[in-house]
Every structure is written in structure tokens, then in C-alpha cells.
Write an enzyme that holds these catalytic residues in place. Sequence first.
Site, PDB file in Angstrom:
ATOM      1  N   THR A  87      37.184  37.722  45.931  1.00 54.60           N
ATOM      2  CA  THR A  87      36.207  38.812  45.984  1.00 54.60           C
ATOM      3  C   THR A  87      35.761  39.077  44.553  1.00 54.60           C
ATOM      4  OG1 THR A  87      37.355  39.772  47.870  1.00 54.60           O
ATOM      5  CG2 THR A  87      35.794  41.192  46.705  1.00 54.60           C
ATOM      6  N   LYS A 162      30.620  41.200  51.895  1.00 58.57           N
ATOM      7  CA  LYS A 162      32.004  41.683  51.700  1.00 58.57           C
ATOM      8  C   LYS A 162      32.012  43.086  51.092  1.00 58.57           C
ATOM      9  CE  LYS A 162      36.490  41.549  50.707  1.00 58.57           C
ATOM     10  NZ  LYS A 162      37.556  41.526  51.677  1.00 58.57           N
ATOM     11  N   LYS A 237      38.999  48.245  43.547  1.00 64.87           N
ATOM     12  CA  LYS A 237      38.278  47.085  42.984  1.00 64.87           C
ATOM     13  C   LYS A 237      36.983  46.833  43.774  1.00 64.87           C
ATOM     14  CE  LYS A 237      38.360  42.072  42.956  1.00 64.87           C
ATOM     15  NZ  LYS A 237      38.997  40.808  43.240  1.00 64.87           N
TER      16      LYS A 237
HETATM   17  P1  NAD Z   1      46.902  37.248  43.421  1.00 65.64           P
HETATM   18  O1  NAD Z   1      46.895  37.960  42.095  1.00 65.64           O
HETATM   19  O2  NAD Z   1      48.145  37.247  44.237  1.00 65.64           O
HETATM   20  O3  NAD Z   1      46.460  35.697  43.203  1.00 65.64           O
HETATM   21  C1  NAD Z   1      45.573  35.262  42.202  1.00 65.64           C
HETATM   22  C2  NAD Z   1      46.185  34.002  41.594  1.00 65.64           C
HETATM   23  O4  NAD Z   1      45.269  33.475  40.622  1.00 65.64           O
HETATM   24  C3  NAD Z   1      47.510  34.258  40.846  1.00 65.64           C
HETATM   25  O5  NAD Z   1      48.524  33.438  41.367  1.00 65.64           O
HETATM   26  C4  NAD Z   1      47.181  33.919  39.388  1.00 65.64           C
HETATM   27  O6  NAD Z   1      48.276  33.346  38.683  1.00 65.64           O
HETATM   28  C5  NAD Z   1      46.049  32.920  39.571  1.00 65.64           C
HETATM   29  N1  NAD Z   1      45.218  32.761  38.396  1.00 65.64           N
HETATM   30  C6  NAD Z   1      44.766  33.728  37.538  1.00 65.64           C
HETATM   31  N2  NAD Z   1      44.011  33.151  36.560  1.00 65.64           N
HETATM   32  C7  NAD Z   1      44.006  31.829  36.806  1.00 65.64           C
HETATM   33  C8  NAD Z   1      43.394  30.733  36.150  1.00 65.64           C
HETATM   34  N3  NAD Z   1      42.639  30.889  35.056  1.00 65.64           N
HETATM   35  N4  NAD Z   1      43.595  29.496  36.659  1.00 65.64           N
HETATM   36  C9  NAD Z   1      44.355  29.311  37.789  1.00 65.64           C
HETATM   37  N5  NAD Z   1      44.959  30.331  38.447  1.00 65.64           N
HETATM   38  C10 NAD Z   1      44.773  31.571  37.963  1.00 65.64           C
HETATM   39  O7  NAD Z   1      45.674  37.859  44.237  1.00 65.64           O
HETATM   40  P2  NAD Z   1      45.397  37.716  45.818  1.00 65.64           P
HETATM   41  O8  NAD Z   1      45.916  38.910  46.510  1.00 65.64           O
HETATM   42  O9  NAD Z   1      45.782  36.338  46.243  1.00 65.64           O
HETATM   43  O10 NAD Z   1      43.797  37.868  45.830  1.00 65.64           O
HETATM   44  C11 NAD Z   1      42.942  36.808  45.439  1.00 65.64           C
HETATM   45  C12 NAD Z   1      41.510  37.222  45.710  1.00 65.64           C
HETATM   46  O11 NAD Z   1      41.349  37.505  47.097  1.00 65.64           O
HETATM   47  C13 NAD Z   1      41.061  38.475  44.963  1.00 65.64           C
HETATM   48  O12 NAD Z   1      39.740  38.294  44.538  1.00 65.64           O
HETATM   49  C14 NAD Z   1      41.174  39.572  46.003  1.00 65.64           C
HETATM   50  O13 NAD Z   1      40.290  40.652  45.773  1.00 65.64           O
HETATM   51  C15 NAD Z   1      40.794  38.813  47.255  1.00 65.64           C
HETATM   52  N6  NAD Z   1      41.335  39.387  48.493  1.00 65.64           N
HETATM   53  C16 NAD Z   1      42.625  39.796  48.571  1.00 65.64           C
HETATM   54  C17 NAD Z   1      43.114  40.334  49.756  1.00 65.64           C
HETATM   55  C18 NAD Z   1      44.538  40.807  49.855  1.00 65.64           C
HETATM   56  O14 NAD Z   1      44.855  41.492  50.846  1.00 65.64           O
HETATM   57  N7  NAD Z   1      45.428  40.454  48.929  1.00 65.64           N
HETATM   58  C19 NAD Z   1      42.276  40.431  50.878  1.00 65.64           C
HETATM   59  C20 NAD Z   1      40.959  39.953  50.794  1.00 65.64           C
HETATM   60  C21 NAD Z   1      40.509  39.430  49.586  1.00 65.64           C
END
Ligand code: NAD
Length: 290
Positions: A87, A162, A237
Site C-alpha cells: 500500500t 485501496k 498510514k
Molecule cells: P512488514 O513490515 O511485515 O513487511 C515489509 C518487509 O519489507 C519487511 O520484511 C522488511 O524487512 C522488508 N523490506 C524493507 N525494505 C526493504 C528493501 N529495501 N528491500 C527488501 N525488503 C525490504 O509489513 P507487512 O505487514 O507485510 O505490509 C507490507 C505492505 O502491505 C505494506 O505496504 C502494508 O501497508 C500493506 N498491507 C498490510 C496489511 C496487514 O494487515 N499487515 C494489510 C494490507 C496491506
Amino acid sequence: MKIAFIGLGNMGAPMAANLVKAGHEVTGFDTAAPMPDGVTAATSAAGAVAGAGVVITMLPNGAILRAVAEQVIPSMQPGAVLCDCSTVDVDSARAVADQAVKAGLLAVDAPVSGGVGGAAAGTLTFMAGGSDKAFAIVQPLFNVMGQKAVHCGPSGNGQAAKICNNMILGVTMIATCEAFALADKLGLDRQKMFDVVSTSSGYSWTMNAYCPAPGVGPTSPADNGYKPGFAAELMLKDLRLSQQAAETADADTPMGQLAAALYETFVEAEDGRGMDFSAMLPRFEKRHRG
Ligand code: NAD
């Protein structure tokens, strides 16, 4: 299909695991998180994408997406699809898609709804922006990781869908919580409140499917001490992204603005961080009008 997956956190890891289970060859890269079973670890983002037909990113925000896109686009094979499921702000989604298309690639922005539970169960909803050709290539993967994919139009429209959806969600959750808190003070039993509203014109997903009052309606994070679920800081966010987009597009969104301000106070000045976004109800219960 050979797939690269970058960002294997709470959402990315189960999504990649479902692709592996469906028989795809998945190479992953994450700066911190371990690889799920069956995903081959690469030592860099550029290394992960070599030879992949589709590159999926699931990253924290638009700035990180832009940085990762800089790294991977030069190493992607011509005609491959860069599919971002994070997102992020609409401007970053459109900038990254432009950059990909100029480099001879295809691009799709495809944020998801359904949370960590939906990612694990393979029941996410994808809302996608990009060309018909790009969407057709990634659609079978959406069918593995989710149960519904809506093609919303050109690049950036997935993110637009979204943040508009989540602006409605944030505003509606606040309205539902403040109405419960008012009902409490008026001496109205919460179960009666649910029974009336869930079948009357005030019904909503937040009331009917995710009721913020413990012990009322279907099981929700309220029944689990408001443990997320969908964390208040993630709602903040998304509301901030909606307000950033509203400013760029010159759209008047006063309720979204107020919801963003309330979640900001809740997360940054009160005890909302780490709580489900429905914990607005105990917050309102504690407060008085003046
Ligand atoms: P998260 O923080 O658990 O995962 C993000 C991952 O990206 C981490 O493992 C981090 O180490 C990795 N990362 C960061 N910088 C990086 C880079 N330069 N290269 C490679 N990897 C890198 O977050 P999440 O909960 O998995 O969410 C991910 C996305 O999905 C976000 O944009 C969030 O808004 C969206 N989202 C989350 C949910 C939820 O319920 N968690 C629901 C819908 C959408």
C-alpha cells in the site's frame, strides 16, 4: 512461472508461500526477514529478479518501493511484469510504473485487502491498476494468493481504490465506535444496539462483520483484547495516504481528514499503537464531551 518476491514480511511471506505451494519457482529477497520454506534466497534485490517473468514487491511504503524499483528495473528481463502489492501513495505507484514501462517492462499496482489472515489463507482481494496485458499476466497469481482481483484501470488506480476504501473504513469505524460510546451513556444495552443497527440503515462492515464491542456480533479483535487484526497505525498510514492524495487531486475530504487526525492522536499521543483500529471504542468510552 519463475517469480521474484521482494519484501517477505508479515504479508509477503505467506503470499510467497502460497505461490510455492501452487508449484511456482520463487526467489526472494528481504533486508531483514527470513525466507519462507521453499523460497530460494537471493543476496540482493537485483539478483532475485534475474530471469523472473513476474517480480512481486510487498514493502512498507512508497519511498522504499521507489528505491527497490531503481535497483531491480535494470536487471529485469524485457516484457517481465513489476507487480507491487504494497500500500503506497498513488504518485509513487504511477512513477514506478512509468519507469518500468520506459524500460520495456510491464507494471501493475495491486494493493490488497484481507490482512495477514487473508494472506495466509490465500483469500486476499487484489485491486489492480495497469494495462490489460500486464493484468492478464499476473491475474493467475492473484487467483493463487487471493479470491478476487478487480482491474480498476490504468496505473495507480489500484492504490486509488485501496485508499478510498480504507478512508471509508476509518471514518465508519470511528462513527460506529462513537455511536456505541454514546449508546452506553444513554443506557442502551450493547447487544440491543447491535441487533438494531446491524439490520437498520446504520449498518456497515465495521458494525456487522468487525463489531468493535466485545461479546457482541461475530468474533472480532474486540473479543481478543483489541490485539490486531488491523493495527491502528496501519489505519493511520492509509488515512494519511488518502489525505496526501486528496491534496494532490484537490478533493475535499473533511471526514477523512478528521479520521486521520483522530487516529494520529490515538496512535501518537494516546495508547493506540499496537492496538487494533477498533480500539477507538474504549478510547471514546473514557472521554467526555468537553
Ligand atoms: P512488514 O513490515 O511485515 O513487511 C515489509 C518487509 O519489507 C519487511 O520484511 C522488511 O524487512 C522488508 N523490506 C524493507 N525494505 C526493504 C528493501 N529495501 N528491500 C527488501 N525488503 C525490504 O509489513 P507487512 O505487514 O507485510 O505490509 C507490507 C505492505 O502491505 C505494506 O505496504 C502494508 O501497508 C500493506 N498491507 C498490510 C496489511 C496487514 O494487515 N499487515 C494489510 C494490507 C496491506
